[in-house]
Design a protein around this motif. Structure first.
Motif, PDB file in Angstrom:
ATOM      1  N   ARG A   6      41.085 -39.667  19.015  1.00 17.42           N
ATOM      2  CA  ARG A   6      42.114 -40.576  18.508  1.00 17.42           C
ATOM      3  C   ARG A   6      42.662 -41.465  19.602  1.00 17.42           C
ATOM      4  NH1 ARG A   6      45.780 -39.274  13.864  1.00 17.42           N
ATOM      5  NH2 ARG A   6      44.302 -38.726  12.244  1.00 17.42           N
ATOM      6  N   GLY A  51      43.395 -45.606  20.108  1.00 15.27           N
ATOM      7  CA  GLY A  51      44.828 -45.869  20.225  1.00 15.27           C
ATOM      8  C   GLY A  51      45.582 -45.398  18.994  1.00 15.27           C
ATOM      9  N   LEU A  52      45.086 -44.334  18.360  1.00 13.61           N
ATOM     10  CA  LEU A  52      45.700 -43.841  17.114  1.00 13.61           C
ATOM     11  C   LEU A  52      46.257 -42.436  17.294  1.00 13.61           C
ATOM     12  CD1 LEU A  52      43.218 -45.009  14.327  1.00 13.61           C
ATOM     13  CD2 LEU A  52      45.582 -45.714  14.620  1.00 13.61           C
ATOM     14  N   LEU A  53      46.905 -42.193  18.425  1.00  9.97           N
ATOM     15  CA  LEU A  53      47.462 -40.856  18.635  1.00  9.97           C
ATOM     16  C   LEU A  53      48.598 -40.601  17.656  1.00  9.97           C
ATOM     17  CD1 LEU A  53      47.494 -40.748  22.522  1.00  9.97           C
ATOM     18  CD2 LEU A  53      46.174 -39.273  20.991  1.00  9.97           C
TER      19      LEU A  53
END
Lengths: 313, 335, 295
Positions: free
Chosen positions: B57, B61-63
């Motif tokens: 993730r 950049g989708l933490l």
């Protein structure tokens, strides 16, 4: 068409509930301690008058016959005859229903105008200051009695500031908007905390769904995500929240009508109670319950329009 | 670990990535490194909690909220993901990096027709008109294996089977013509036969489109089938990395070996299975040296002081300082 | 190596998910504060109601027409007197006694009856469940306050009537809640194990199921208590409450209505008393539900 089929099946589902409602309303009069006719007519009633009432209400017949008679009249559109007014209860109700409906819709709209922004605002930053502020508002608001708030509002807004009428209904759309504003505001104030709470939870649940991550992974802008993905998915549960609270809403109008002297169904029911007018009280109770069932059917239909999964279930 | 032959096809480079949950002093991912190139499937294998999904993730950049990058670099197609602002990230997502998720049911918007969900992804980046986006969506549906794609365009997610839903998710991920596909356990929620078909589809996509895939899984069997290379993660670190066949046949880390022994195979009945003794480290536990050392039968005191991912053989690396012992052992030859 | 092989066949929530849940469990923000403030408010009101006889400066029913409508602060009347010269503070204290007593009964009785019926329906299933569900749906079709008013009117005035009427209306919420919870619980392994081992039904229900589901109905009862207090006082306001001369907050407000403009204290103090009770209960409910959500 699938939607029509859903509509019909949902209406059919409401039939047993409606039957149950008529049964409860029918039973009400048999819960009166002693003789209801005697109670209704008072201690000085002549035996002849009491007998006449007995046969008019069908109390001299076996119970199941009475219910059949009750249903027969009901299906023929006869809601009984008011003792106090000596008039058909149906006509009395029809004359007062518009004010009550106005009040319900007005209050619901106001409640949405308060609750939706508050819930969205709170859910945008869970556990942050704004979320806690909204929570405090709803916790405090929940415990305020509507009838008292109504009196305070009349005192402050109408008497002190001379802004809005304190009682009665003005004719015309604008007249209604103006004269019913304070009562609707009072009801909405009681309803808002309930709605805000469930709405905030639902919005949060949708915001945390996986498909929102999918939408972000597509490279959509936050605005696009809100408009295309969040809104519609949050709408369906919001409709449920509103329909669930409609029962509360109707109960609220009952008391608030008395506070503001509005002469709607609530006022009619209380007048009936003061006059020990059993048929009238029964009729109003029945109509209000049918209204709740009807709103719930409408809510389910709205649900089916919003969420394609509903039809399948 | 850098491979000169693929340098020009290089798509992704993760260096010493550290991820932190909340404000805690302890990192969940502790110095993970990874590379991927066009035309290649790189697997990240490990148990739940090893940090493999978070690493994936982080690449897009989708933490999840609360998880932050505490150190290291991520470079995707020459874009520095760690330093990138929201605008750059948004352009990267979909157009350069596509993502496939674990739960195809929840990953799709239940109230939107599947065709529109794909078209929307195509519209997000290209200069397509609405009708072009629709045509592209139908073409993608066909590409991922939908018969009658034009009719399927109008269906809702709940009208599809799990496997078909996952194909839609893949179509969405492909809509922006990405060069890198990130797959987060895409077959875990599916049953075995459907899993095979989805894996075949992904393999075809790599071959036909020349994209690269990073494939996170806890299932070594799945990894063996699709991945060209595998990185094994344990407790937030990559402990071993190498070409799939080599790594599975001759593991150079005791943890990989232990994982393989826990897998049932045709030759080995249930009694031959060996559970890994002990438990993975708890959060917040101080871990000097090799995190696996407390559970490792080959561990020596020095293992508990410091570790480093070092190259071994050709094209492989391991963090085990005793890898030569493993290599020398006859038992190191698996299966 | 076969494709179906896997390290862990059961899907385990990934690490950070478990973790964030634990984070939430550790600090249900403000839950303890809500609970504490709520308990203090309600505790204080309960004590004041209990010791109304000691705390009241005057007899709440004693009329004193020459001193009627005395403003707050008048000698011997801290909160003033009403239209009949009765001491408002004393009336508030005695009203707390009536209203809180009725509220306790009107919350406990539906809780017990509703949970009992819902538990049996959920556990037995079949025709019992269908009948109970049907009845519950019918009662839910009535607006709560409307049915309540109709029942109090039909049954006649008085404290027992109010409690019975509230019970008849509000047991359904608990029944529905308990039924759903029991149905979910019934299919869990530990209940199956208990059934297989031949435990008598009442032991399974009492020992195992009830103990596991009871927190939610109790939490709901606290939020229901807020509504009940408002309903009881609304009944009083509409003239359907506790018969005079026993004081009740709702009736006090109704009596004060004509004097609001000129003598505000008649209506404001009982209103604030209701608000305080509502706020206290609402805080307790909020604290409990947050604790519950955190688990």
């Amino acid at each position: 068409m699938a939607f029509a089929r859903f509509f019909v099946s949902r209406l059919l589902q409401a039939v047993p509930v409606l039957l149950g409602v008529t049964l409860v309303v029918f039973v009400l009069i048999h819960l009166v301690p002693g003789d209801p006719a005697q109670t209704a007519l008072g201690p000085r009633a002549t035996p002849d008058a009491i007998d006449a009432l007995h046969s008019q209400w069908g109390l001299d017949q076996p119970l199941h016959e009475q219910y059949l008679l009750f249903m027969e009249r009901l299906l023929g559109g006869d809601l009984g005859t008011s003792l106090r007014f000596g008039q058909s209860a149906g006509d009395l109700i029809a004359a007062r229903l518009p004010v009550t409906l106005w009040l319900i819709v007005y209050a619901a709209v106001l409640a949405c105008l308060f609750a939706v922004p508050l819930a969205l605002w709170a859910a945008s930053r869970p556990a942050a200051l704004r979320d806690r502020v909204v929570r405090v508002i709803s916790v405090v608001g929940l415990g305020v009695p509507g009838f008292w708030l109504g009196l305070v509002l009349i005192e402050v807004v109408s008497v002190n500031w001379l802004l809005l009428p304190a009682a009665g209904v003005e004719p015309g759309f604008l007249g209604h908007m103006e004269s019913l504003f304070l009562p609707s505001l009072t009801i909405a104030a009681g309803m808002t905390p309930l709605v805000v709470r469930s709405l905030r939870a639902e919005v949060l649940r949708v915001t945390e769904s996986d498909f929102v991550t999918t939408a972000r992974a597509k490279g959509l802008t936050p605005h696009q995500i809100r408009m295309r993905h969040l809104l519609r998915n949050a709408l369906a549960p919001s409709v449920t929240v509103l329909t669930v609270n409609v029962s509360f809403l109707i109960g609220g109008t009952l008391v608030i009508e008395r506070v503001f002297g509005l002469g709607g169904l609530g006022d009619l029911m209380l007048t009936g109670i003061d006059a020990r007018d059993f048929p009238l009280v029964q009729a109003v109770t029945l109509v209000l319950a049918v209204l709740v069932v009807f709103v719930n059917v409408l809510g389910d239909l709205a649900q089916a329009l919003i969420d394609p999964r509903v039809e399948v279930q | 670990m850098s491979r000169p032959d693929v340098a020009d096809r290089r798509l992704l480079s993760v260096r010493d990535l550290r991820l932190r949950v909340g404000g805690e002093a302890h990192d969940v991912v502790r110095g993970a490194s990874l590379d991927a190139a066009r035309g290649e499937v790189v697997g990240i294998a490990g148990e739940s909690g090893s940090g493999k999904s978070l690493t994936l993730r982080a690449i897009a950049g989708l933490l999840p909220t609360g998880v932050t990058v505490a150190g290291g670099d991520i470079e995707v197609d020459r874009v520095d993901v760690v330093k990138a602002g929201p605008q750059t990230l948004r352009k990267l997502r979909g157009a350069t990096v596509g993502m496939v998720f674990q739960e195809p049911m929840t990953a799709l918007n239940p109230t939107m027709r599947i065709g529109r969900q794909i078209a929307e992804a195509a519209l997000a980046h290209g200069d397509l008109s609405r009708s072009q986006a629709k045509a592209r969506a139908i073409e993608l549906l066909e590409r991922v294996g939908f018969p009658e794609p034009a009719r399927r365009y109008r269906q809702f997610p709940h009208q599809l089977s799990g496997g078909m839903r996952q194909r839609v998710v893949i179509a969405i991920a492909l809509a922006g013509n990405p060069s890198l596909l990130l797959c987060d356990e895409p077959t875990t929620a599916l049953d075995a036969t459907v899993t095979l078909r989805i894996l075949d589809l992904l393999t075809d996509l790599v071959r036909d489109l020349g994209i690269g895939i990073v494939f996170v899984t806890h299932d070594l069997g799945v990894a063996a089938r699709i991945c060209d290379r595998i990185a094994v993660m344990y407790a937030g670190q990559v402990v071993e990395e190498g070409p799939t066949a080599e790594l599975l046949r001759r593991p150079r880390h005791p943890y990989t070996l232990a994982l393989l022994r826990a897998v049932p195979t045709r030759d080995r009945d249930i009694d031959g299975l060996r559970a890994i003794p002990g438990n993975p480290p708890q959060r917040g536990e101080e871990l000097p040296g090799c995190a696996f050392a407390p559970r490792c039968e080959y561990a020596e005191p020095a293992c508990r002081s410091e570790i480093e991912l070092v190259p071994v053989d050709d094209d492989r690396s391991t963090s085990c300082r005793r890898h030569s012992v493993l290599a020398a052992m006859a038992g190191g030859h698996h299966d | 190596m076969s494709v179906s092989s896997s390290l862990s066949r059961t899907r385990v929530a990934s690490w950070y998910e478990r973790r964030s849940k634990r984070l939430r469990r550790r600090s249900p923000r403000g839950a303890d504060a809500s609970l504490a403030i709520g308990l203090v408010i309600i505790g204080a009101m309960m004590l004041a109601a209990l010791f109304a006889g000691v705390l009241s400066p005057a007899d709440p029913t004693r009329q004193d027409i020459p001193n009627a409508l005395a403003p707050p602060g008048t000698d011997g009347h801290l909160l003033g007197t009403d239209a009949l010269g009765r001491d408002i503070l004393s009336r508030l204290l005695y009203a707390a006694r009536t209203d809180l007593f009725v509220a306790v009964g009107a919350v406990l009785l539906p809780l017990v009856i509703g949970v009992a019926i819902g538990t049996i329906a959920g556990y037995r299933g079949g025709i019992v469940d269908r009948v109970v569900t049907g009845v519950v749906n019918v009662v839910f079709a009535f607006p709560v306050l409307v049915l309540l008013i109709a029942l109090v009117f039909i049954l006649g005035p008085g404290i027992p009537t109010i409690i019975v009427a509230v019970t008849l209306v509000s047991w359904v919420s608990y029944a529905r809640l308990a039924r759903d919870l029991v149905r979910r619980e019934r299919s869990l392994d530990y209940v199956l194990a208990a059934r297989v081992s031949g435990l008598p039904t009442w032991r399974i229900l009492g020992r195992h199921i009830l103990r596991n589901i009871i927190a939610q109905p109790v939490t709901f009862a606290m939020s229901d208590a807020v509504a009940i207090i408002l309903f009881i006082t609304a009944l009083g306001f509409l003239g359907l409450g506790v018969p005079p001369p026993a004081p009740d907050w709702g009736t006090m407000i109704a009596d004060a209505q004509p004097y609001f403009t000129t003598h505000w204290w008649l209506a404001v103090f009982p209103g604030l008393a209701i608000c305080a009770a509502g706020l206290g209960l609402s805080l307790i409910a909020d604290g409990l539900s947050q604790k519950w959500n955190a688990q």
